[in-house]
Design a protein around this motif. Structure first.
Motif, short mmCIF file in Angstrom:
data_model
loop_
_atom_site.label_atom_id
_atom_site.label_comp_id
_atom_site.label_asym_id
_atom_site.label_seq_id
_atom_site.Cartn_x
_atom_site.Cartn_y
_atom_site.Cartn_z
N LYS A 65 -5.72 -7.78 0.61
CA LYS A 65 -5.27 -8.24 1.93
C LYS A 65 -4.88 -7.06 2.82
N HIS A 66 -4.46 -5.95 2.22
CA HIS A 66 -4.13 -4.74 2.98
C HIS A 66 -5.37 -3.89 3.24
N TYR A 67 -6.31 -3.97 2.32
CA TYR A 67 -7.53 -3.16 2.41
C TYR A 67 -8.75 -4.07 2.29
N PRO A 68 -9.08 -4.82 3.35
CA PRO A 68 -10.15 -5.82 3.26
C PRO A 68 -11.54 -5.27 2.93
N LYS A 69 -11.80 -4.01 3.21
CA LYS A 69 -13.12 -3.43 2.90
C LYS A 69 -13.14 -2.75 1.52
N ALA A 70 -12.03 -2.82 0.81
CA ALA A 70 -11.93 -2.18 -0.50
C ALA A 70 -12.71 -2.97 -1.54
N ILE A 71 -12.92 -2.33 -2.66
CA ILE A 71 -13.55 -2.95 -3.82
C ILE A 71 -12.47 -3.15 -4.87
N TYR A 72 -12.44 -4.33 -5.47
CA TYR A 72 -11.51 -4.57 -6.57
C TYR A 72 -12.14 -4.02 -7.85
N GLY A 73 -11.45 -3.05 -8.46
CA GLY A 73 -11.98 -2.43 -9.67
C GLY A 73 -11.22 -2.80 -10.92
N PRO A 85 0.81 -1.22 0.00
CA PRO A 85 0.00 0.00 0.00
C PRO A 85 0.85 1.27 0.00
N SER A 86 0.26 2.33 -0.52
CA SER A 86 0.92 3.64 -0.48
C SER A 86 0.68 4.28 0.88
N ARG A 87 1.51 5.25 1.22
CA ARG A 87 1.30 5.98 2.48
C ARG A 87 -0.04 6.70 2.48
N THR A 88 -0.35 7.35 1.37
CA THR A 88 -1.63 8.07 1.29
C THR A 88 -2.79 7.09 1.40
N GLY A 89 -2.69 5.98 0.70
CA GLY A 89 -3.75 4.97 0.76
C GLY A 89 -3.98 4.45 2.17
N ARG A 90 -2.89 4.18 2.89
CA ARG A 90 -3.02 3.68 4.27
C ARG A 90 -3.75 4.67 5.16
N LEU A 91 -3.50 5.95 4.96
CA LEU A 91 -4.17 6.97 5.76
C LEU A 91 -5.63 7.16 5.36
N VAL A 92 -5.86 7.29 4.06
CA VAL A 92 -7.20 7.60 3.56
C VAL A 92 -8.15 6.41 3.70
N TYR A 93 -7.65 5.20 3.67
CA TYR A 93 -8.48 4.00 3.79
C TYR A 93 -9.38 4.05 5.02
N ARG A 94 -8.88 4.64 6.07
CA ARG A 94 -9.60 4.68 7.35
C ARG A 94 -10.89 5.48 7.29
N PHE A 95 -10.97 6.44 6.34
CA PHE A 95 -12.16 7.28 6.33
C PHE A 95 -12.80 7.47 4.96
N ALA A 96 -12.29 6.83 3.93
CA ALA A 96 -12.88 6.94 2.60
C ALA A 96 -14.27 6.28 2.58
N ASP A 97 -15.17 6.87 1.84
CA ASP A 97 -16.50 6.28 1.67
C ASP A 97 -16.45 5.09 0.72
N LEU A 98 -15.58 5.18 -0.25
CA LEU A 98 -15.37 4.08 -1.20
C LEU A 98 -13.88 4.01 -1.49
N PHE A 99 -13.30 2.84 -1.30
CA PHE A 99 -11.87 2.64 -1.53
C PHE A 99 -11.74 1.54 -2.58
N ILE A 100 -11.06 1.85 -3.67
CA ILE A 100 -10.95 0.92 -4.80
C ILE A 100 -9.48 0.55 -5.00
N VAL A 101 -9.23 -0.75 -5.19
CA VAL A 101 -7.88 -1.22 -5.52
C VAL A 101 -7.89 -1.73 -6.96
N GLN A 102 -6.74 -1.65 -7.59
CA GLN A 102 -6.63 -2.08 -8.98
C GLN A 102 -6.05 -3.48 -9.13
N TRP A 103 -5.56 -4.04 -8.03
CA TRP A 103 -4.96 -5.37 -8.06
C TRP A 103 -5.48 -6.19 -6.90
N LYS A 104 -5.86 -7.41 -7.15
CA LYS A 104 -6.45 -8.27 -6.11
C LYS A 104 -5.54 -8.49 -4.90
N PRO A 105 -4.21 -8.60 -5.05
CA PRO A 105 -3.37 -8.77 -3.85
C PRO A 105 -3.50 -7.63 -2.84
#
Length: 147
Positions: A135-143, A112-132
């Protein structure tokens, strides 16, 4: 509805443009002032802020510039795929009750990126581009990859 797209000027901008290509709403960009950005975004509303990565003191200037833009535009939605430029605007979005959509940068395949690690905690929608990344962002959506 006003949408703010905030991101760094390189690959982040290319991914952000890909993510919003079909978005037909009032929008504006917050990014760095670079010649290629002026060319790419010549038909868009753009606000330029300093790159906070240059020095720690510039994070304060970046936050101040971002606040002035945020208060002027009062977006209902903020979309970002990051880097340090985006952090202040993402925080303002959450504090103001705007919806925050964060897309973890496509270069981040396994870590994960530093910004991603911080923003993940309060984003309304968090999207990842890669399935691996799930595991770092379990509430994220794979896009899937943007580019």
């Amino acid at each position: 509805m006003s949408v703010c797209v905030v991101c760094s000027a390189g690959g982040h901008l290319a991914e952000a443009l890909a993510a919003i290509q079909d978005l037909k709403v009032e929008r504006y960009f917050v990014t760095f002032d670079e010649p290629h950005v002026r060319l790419i975004l010549r038909d868009e509303e753009v606000y330029y802020v300093v790159d906070p990565h240059v020095s720690t003191a510039l994070y304060i200037k970046n936050a101040w510039q971002a606040l002035k833009v945020f208060l002027k535009k009062r977006p209902k939605v903020v979309i970002s795929n990051g880097a340090g430029i985006a952090l202040a605007t993402c925080l303002y979005a959450k504090l103001a009750g705007s919806k925050l959509i964060f897309i973890e940068n496509g270069a981040r395949v396994t870590t994960p990126s530093r910004t991603g690690r911080l923003v993940y905690r309060f984003a309304d929608l968090f999207i990842v581009q890669w399935k691996p990344m799930l595991k770092h962002y379990p509430k994220a959506i794979y896009g899937g990859p943007m580019l």
